[in-house]
Design an enzyme around this catalytic site. Structure first.
Site, PDB file in Angstrom:
ATOM      1  N   HIS A 101       0.886  -1.165   0.000  1.00  0.00           N
ATOM      2  CA  HIS A 101       0.000   0.000   0.000  1.00  0.00           C
ATOM      3  C   HIS A 101       0.924   1.215   0.000  1.00  0.00           C
ATOM      4  O   HIS A 101       1.999   1.186   0.617  1.00  0.00           O
ATOM      5  CB  HIS A 101      -0.831   0.108   1.281  1.00  0.00           C
TER       6      HIS A 101
ATOM      7  N   ASP B 172       2.217   1.975   3.364  1.00  0.00           N
ATOM      8  CA  ASP B 172       3.171   1.043   4.004  1.00  0.00           C
ATOM      9  C   ASP B 172       4.595   1.512   3.767  1.00  0.00           C
ATOM     10  O   ASP B 172       5.471   1.359   4.617  1.00  0.00           O
ATOM     11  CB  ASP B 172       3.129  -0.368   3.388  1.00  0.00           C
TER      12      ASP B 172
ATOM     13  N   GLU C  96     -10.649  -6.957  -4.456  1.00  0.00           N
ATOM     14  CA  GLU C  96     -10.458  -8.005  -3.440  1.00  0.00           C
ATOM     15  C   GLU C  96     -11.685  -8.070  -2.530  1.00  0.00           C
ATOM     16  O   GLU C  96     -11.922  -7.161  -1.730  1.00  0.00           O
ATOM     17  CB  GLU C  96      -9.199  -7.680  -2.616  1.00  0.00           C
TER      18      GLU C  96
ATOM     19  N   GLU D  10      -8.872 -13.908  -1.281  1.00  0.00           N
ATOM     20  CA  GLU D  10      -8.073 -14.191  -0.083  1.00  0.00           C
ATOM     21  C   GLU D  10      -8.788 -15.237   0.767  1.00  0.00           C
ATOM     22  O   GLU D  10      -9.982 -15.104   1.047  1.00  0.00           O
ATOM     23  CB  GLU D  10      -7.879 -12.887   0.708  1.00  0.00           C
TER      24      GLU D  10
ATOM     25  N   HIS E 179     -10.787 -14.184   3.803  1.00  0.00           N
ATOM     26  CA  HIS E 179     -11.967 -13.394   3.447  1.00  0.00           C
ATOM     27  C   HIS E 179     -13.085 -14.324   2.987  1.00  0.00           C
ATOM     28  O   HIS E 179     -14.253 -14.120   3.333  1.00  0.00           O
ATOM     29  CB  HIS E 179     -11.640 -12.392   2.344  1.00  0.00           C
TER      30      HIS E 179
ATOM     31  N   ASP F 240      -4.595 -13.857  -2.518  1.00  0.00           N
ATOM     32  CA  ASP F 240      -3.914 -13.496  -1.277  1.00  0.00           C
ATOM     33  C   ASP F 240      -3.908 -14.749  -0.413  1.00  0.00           C
ATOM     34  O   ASP F 240      -4.964 -15.208   0.061  1.00  0.00           O
ATOM     35  CB  ASP F 240      -4.638 -12.341  -0.568  1.00  0.00           C
TER      36      ASP F 240
ATOM     37  N   ASP G 297     -10.283 -11.944  11.052  1.00  0.00           N
ATOM     38  CA  ASP G 297      -9.312 -12.109   9.978  1.00  0.00           C
ATOM     39  C   ASP G 297      -7.918 -12.271  10.589  1.00  0.00           C
ATOM     40  O   ASP G 297      -7.211 -11.290  10.792  1.00  0.00           O
ATOM     41  CB  ASP G 297      -9.393 -10.839   9.107  1.00  0.00           C
TER      42      ASP G 297
ATOM     43  N   ASP H 129      -5.316 -13.803   9.387  1.00  0.00           N
ATOM     44  CA  ASP H 129      -4.209 -13.695   8.420  1.00  0.00           C
ATOM     45  C   ASP H 129      -3.030 -14.597   8.775  1.00  0.00           C
ATOM     46  O   ASP H 129      -1.871 -14.148   8.774  1.00  0.00           O
ATOM     47  CB  ASP H 129      -3.718 -12.242   8.330  1.00  0.00           C
TER      48      ASP H 129
ATOM     49  N   ASP I 160      -0.591 -12.611   2.069  1.00  0.00           N
ATOM     50  CA  ASP I 160      -1.218 -11.576   2.902  1.00  0.00           C
ATOM     51  C   ASP I 160      -1.391 -12.221   4.274  1.00  0.00           C
ATOM     52  O   ASP I 160      -2.504 -12.550   4.698  1.00  0.00           O
ATOM     53  CB  ASP I 160      -2.555 -11.129   2.299  1.00  0.00           C
TER      54      ASP I 160
END
Ligand code: XUL
Ligand code: CO
Length: 439
Positions: free
Chosen positions: A100, A103, A231, A267, A270, A295, A306, A308, A338
């Protein structure tokens, strides 16, 4: 100077290796279905988790040990972090990364300053890309962290916020193009609502579509050739996000005439938050010709958010690779981790263990999927299961030769349908287990 002095370049040592800092299954050059493993996956590391994740959760601050950090969010620190990221990517042997805008570079006092800061860091990213040959899989704009996005970005009730978001995406598209990014992702982090009592859903969706059309126009204008990806995610941070799942995204894209310009970046965590398996969402997207990128991560059955986590489940990676192989690959998309290390895994070396595990799990998934495809067992079973559609009345229905009246005549003459046969789920699960045991 090295930021990971104790970690060597990670090498493939084969399944019998007991070295935790080696691949046991991911062998980048090994040919599977006529293509080296690295090209099947196009693995990417996520800048936000790996470089910016500190392990904070709602109950406590981050506690990650990152010796290169100086505790500031300065431009110098942002530039130093780029060097850390590229050393990490090189040692891991991963060919892509994703970011991003926020980031990689901090915000300034206003949009003009923020853009100038981003340009400074992008210069260094470009330098490192050229030095290493590592590429940008996708860029994206963070339209969710800053408080200005409290009510959303493209779906905000505040038109000025829409304008700011548009300007931010414009800049991020330019930067992604400058870095040769192969895709550009839109994740609608706050494009949704927390209560319908204050929300004009129709108006917000119209605005979101307008925003995407503007992005398509600008993409053409600057000659950016990367693939646009949406996404899906059903919730978190908002209660209900508009890009709920693959099916909702496809419907949205069709409704607003955007299907030619976007594909989906799916993802795992998700899909599971939406109440689907990853394979479900993958097949929804792929069968519409709309699966663009993945992802890679997983959730935790015991936690409803989430998480991750890094993917380690061979059933998951096998199912993902089956869909990817069936559609002939993911490029220009790829598999972006991700995923983040657990808060308890706070040392730099844990970043390596996490990615090594994910890459090995995908390598095994690829081998299993390729073997299943080569043997044709599942395909043959499915083909046989639908055999009644290959000739006779089934073929006539598929070819549009008959309607209700002809079907009534057909069934009045026949009396009753042919007997159903078993779906054999347990047998098929046993077959799948057999392949996973061998991998
Ligand atoms: C959040 C998420 C994002 C997108 C990019 O759940 O997945 O990091 O991938 O904005
Ligand atoms: Co994501």
């Amino acid at each position: 100077m090295s930021f990971f002095p104790d970690v060597p370049t990670i090498k493939y040592e084969g399944p019998s290796s007991r070295n935790p800092l080696a691949f046991r299954h991911y062998n980048a050059d090994e040919i599977i279905e006529g293509k080296p493993m690295r090209d099947h996956f196009r693995f990417a590391v996520a800048y936000w988790h790996t470089m910016r994740g500190q392990g904070a959760d709602p109950f406590g601050p981050g506690c990650a040990v990152r010796p290169w950090e100086d505790g500031t969010d300065s431009v110098d620190m942002a530039i130093k972090r780029v060097r850390v990221m590229f050393e990490f990517l090189e040692k891991l042997g991963v060919g892509f990364y994703c970011f991003h805008d926020r980031d990689v570079a901090p915000e300034g006092a206003n949009l003009r300053q923020t853009n100038a800061i981003l340009d400074q860091v992008v210069k260094v990213l470009k330098e490192e890309q050229q030095r290493t040959g590592i590429k940008l899989l996708w860029g994206t704009a963070n339209l969710f962290s800053n408080p200005r996005y409290v009510h959303g970005a493209a779906t905000s009730c505040n038109a000025d916020v829409f304008a700011y978001a548009a300007a931010q995406v414009k800049k991020c598209l330019e930067v992604t193009k400058e870095l040769g990014g192969e895709n550009y992702v839109f994740w609608g982090g706050r494009e949704g609502y927390t209560t319908l009592l204050n929300t004009d859903m129709k108006r917000e969706l119209d605005h979101l579509a307008k925003f995407f059309h503007m992005a398509v126009d600008y993409k053409k204008k600057i000659g950016f050739t990367g693939q646009f990806l949406i996404e899906p995610k059903p919730k978190e941070p908002t209660t209900h996000q508009y890009d709920f799942d693959a099916a909702a995204c496809l419907n949205f894209l069709r409704q607003y005439g955007l299907t030619d310009h976007f594909k989906l970046n799916l993802e795992t965590n998700h899909a599971t938050l939406a109440g689907h398996t990853m394979m479900h969402d993958m097949i929804v997207a792929s069968s519409a010709g709309m699966l663009g990128s993945v992802d890679a991560n997983r959730g935790d059955l015991l936690l409803g958010w989430d998480t991750d986590q890094f993917p380690t489940d061979l059933y998951l990676t096998t199912s993902i690779m089956m869909v990817i192989l069936d559609q002939g690959g993911l490029a220009p998309g790829g598999l972006n981790f991700d995923a983040k290390v657990r808060r308890e895994s706070f040392e730099p070396v844990d970043l390596f263990h996490a990615h090594i595990g994910g890459m090995d799990a995908f390598a095994r998934g690829l081998k299993v999927a390729a073997k299943i495809r080569a043997d044709g067992v599942l395909k043959d079973f499915v083909k046989q299961r639908y055999a009644s559609w290959d000739s006779g009345i089934g073929a006539e229905i598929e070819q549009g030769k008959v309607g209700f009246a002809e079907l009534e005549t057909y069934m009045l003459n026949k009396g009753n349908p042919d007997k159903n046969v078993s779906g054999r789920q347990e047998m098929l699960e046993n077959i799948l287990n057999g392949y996973i045991e061998l991998a």
